[in-house]
Motif scaffolding. Sequence first.
Motif, PDB file in Angstrom:
ATOM      1  N   ARG A 221       0.825  -1.208   0.000  1.00 16.40           N
ATOM      2  CA  ARG A 221       0.000   0.000   0.000  1.00 16.40           C
ATOM      3  C   ARG A 221       0.855   1.253   0.000  1.00 16.40           C
ATOM      4  NH1 ARG A 221      -5.163  -1.593   3.844  1.00 16.40           N
ATOM      5  NH2 ARG A 221      -6.069  -2.995   2.292  1.00 16.40           N
ATOM      6  N   GLU A 239      -8.596   4.985  -3.439  1.00 13.33           N
ATOM      7  CA  GLU A 239      -8.973   3.610  -3.075  1.00 13.33           C
ATOM      8  C   GLU A 239      -8.041   3.052  -1.998  1.00 13.33           C
ATOM      9  OE1 GLU A 239     -11.391   2.691  -7.170  1.00 13.33           O
ATOM     10  OE2 GLU A 239      -9.738   1.340  -6.647  1.00 13.33           O
ATOM     11  N   MET A 242      -9.024   4.740   1.352  1.00 13.10           N
ATOM     12  CA  MET A 242     -10.229   4.197   1.990  1.00 13.10           C
ATOM     13  C   MET A 242      -9.973   2.789   2.523  1.00 13.10           C
ATOM     14  SD  MET A 242     -13.391   5.654  -0.314  1.00 13.10           S
ATOM     15  CE  MET A 242     -12.696   5.603  -1.959  1.00 13.10           C
ATOM     16  N   THR A 283     -14.093   7.036  -8.814  1.00 12.30           N
ATOM     17  CA  THR A 283     -13.828   7.404  -7.433  1.00 12.30           C
ATOM     18  C   THR A 283     -13.480   8.883  -7.359  1.00 12.30           C
ATOM     19  OG1 THR A 283     -13.038   5.165  -7.104  1.00 12.30           O
ATOM     20  CG2 THR A 283     -12.518   6.754  -5.385  1.00 12.30           C
ATOM     21  N   TYR A 287     -12.629   8.808   1.851  1.00 21.98           N
ATOM     22  CA  TYR A 287     -12.758   9.124   3.275  1.00 21.98           C
ATOM     23  C   TYR A 287     -11.606   8.482   4.026  1.00 21.98           C
ATOM     24  CZ  TYR A 287     -14.589   4.404   3.115  1.00 21.98           C
ATOM     25  OH  TYR A 287     -14.712   3.054   2.867  1.00 21.98           O
TER      26      TYR A 287
END
Lengths: 386, 386
Positions: A221, A239, A242, A283, A287
């Motif tokens: 990530r 993405e 989130m 997208t 958040y």
Amino acid sequence: MSVITCVAPVNIAVIKYWGKRNEELILPLNDSISATLNVEYMRAKTTVMASPTFKENKIWLNGKEESFENPRLQHCMKELKQRARKNTDVVNWNIHVCSENNFPTAAGLASSAAGYACFVYAIAQLYGVEGDITAIARRGSGSACRSIYGGWVQWHVGKSDDGSDSFATQIAGVSHWPEMRILTLVVNSSRKKCSSTDGMRRSIATSSLLKYRVDHVVKDRVEGIIRAIKEKDFKAFAEITMKDSNQFHAICSDTYPPLSYVNEVSRRIIELIHAYNELRGTTKVAYTFDAGPNACLYLLEEDVPEVVALIQYVFPSDTERVEYFKGLPINPGSLSDELKVKIDIPKQKPGSIKYIIYTDVGEGARVLNDDNEHLLNDCGNPKRLN
Amino acid sequence: MSVITCVAPVNIAVIKYWGKRNEELILPLNDSISATLNVEYMRAKTTVMASPTFKENKIWLNGKEESFENPRLQHCMKELKQRARKNTDVVNWNIHVCSENNFPTAAGLASSAAGYACFVYAIAQLYGVEGDITAIARRGSGSACRSIYGGWVQWHVGKSDDGSDSFATQIAGVSHWPEMRILTLVVNSSRKKCSSTDGMRRSIATSSLLKYRVDHVVKDRVEGIIRAIKEKDFKAFAEITMKDSNQFHAICSDTYPPLSYVNEVSRRIIELIHAYNELRGTTKVAYTFDAGPNACLYLLEEDVPEVVALIQYVFPSDTERVEYFKGLPINPGSLSDELKVKIDIPKQKPGSIKYIIYTDVGEGARVLNDDNEHLLNDCGNPKRLN
């Protein structure tokens, strides 16, 4: 007598820091990544005054005197003194520190990160500390190391046992992705929460999923989101952001007893963002939630009017508009009837979201050169008290 | 004409089933374990009638006619016919099926498990199917295989690609742990939810933590809870139960977009149980949540009066007492002032918990021998319609 006043920004993590491998040194289990928010709208401001006449060290936080014996504060002081290069007199004098946030501490908006970054930055200036100071800020509050720099910042996990390689670096500067905006939705909550420090400790002791996250999920990530930031690939950035927020809250649920930081309003915000992204066919908004119910939304400037209108529609304010919006000027767009119909989320109770702070990515900690900015008067006492 | 009426119980998993390795055959990713609840208070009841005069197969669920073409139902029928040993006439006749639950389907209380268990059990009796039928019930709804047996039941993951070794067995019978009780707290919720089938599919596609759970967590928990059940070690049983429920909901949060089955009331129940266990100095009560907000509490009979009084205190009813309590007779104890003061959970809005079903561990599916129990009249039509 020597005096300096600095400001330091809040930062919002997109790859989350959760869990310390060393509590004393505040060494994390994994790398984390954040954007630094515009210091104008959410910041700590700290005045440090050193004087041979001060009988003791003193600190005031948001107008209330606090103990200088706080171990984290002491760790920072010790490292700053060891690294001092000038003003050996000043370094031996006692200091008075006065610090204020321009946003409610109670709102749970990571005030300690901005506060410790500001404290360490100000004293580093006063003592002439050279080189990296993020590892010193880390000793105050882990994520404070990310508030030293502006733009996009990475806190490196490091390998060394002494923590010397666990510091922050800048991934990209403030001007790299000028369209990026952040909406902080401050959610009404009376719920007392478990502190991050205690929560992390409990997760490490009980969550088998946390170990898996650290060993097998975060690395990809981190690489993915650095690439997304560098290439300004909003979809990929959003993405990963989130998913990492959701995984952090999954770890909280897997903790025993479980930690529950988000609430029903937070969950409605998550639903709303996914519903909006789906309706828009891509997208548009991401958040992320820290150890509390407030949402931070990352989005591009062009999408702000519609998204703000949508939030206002689903989460109507129970105050006047001027109090509902803080930060950069907002002109909510008009919401198409089509969107109102298709967004199948019921209207929430007025006041579920207390207010919205609209801001962008900003610079790191800095010195304020105007003497009027000092929070301490010439005697070393706070100009304002609570 | 041939007719039979059966009942089958609900079961409540303590090691959760989440994710299919084969959707068509309904083969799970991991073993799961449940207790079967007393068939008196929560059950499906199904009448199956076969007749050479019926022109087609028909099915009524809770008073409404549904399609017999449902693929899951067809899979069950096909396997049942293949295994039929007697009444070859009957097997070739069309059938009418009428099924009712004695609890609200909308309450989200795993009605499909009891329903398919009852359907498969009844037809198996009618067709003279011998041997294990849990693997047939599994084709209707995975967890239905656990509702065939009473007591404590394990659904084995199996290794075979054809699903032949993925069936349920009994760990311990109904009388093994006679003190065990279950309180089902039915929580008010208007939230539409993602079906279990869709939710599982989404978790498998997106949650990296689910894979870790399946590969590295469940096996130890299954062994641990079987030992706890066999040794009637409530504390060990309860802690594994709560941790597994929490981990299931962690997987839901790690799913993208996230699944959110529990709500704010559910979270308050979790807090309350942990606070109560802590005050009592040992683990007295375990909670578990499936794909919905209702709580199932496992506890021993001796602790029921105080726990019920506590729940009533924190979650006051907004109806008459007679409607708040269902199932076995309850005499809520009186709550000591000490407990009221020390349980630091604010009173919730009346009606947050709609009602409580108090029950114990019970027998599996069985035949009702009284002809008055039939839900179909002699013409093969439902005696009652909605």
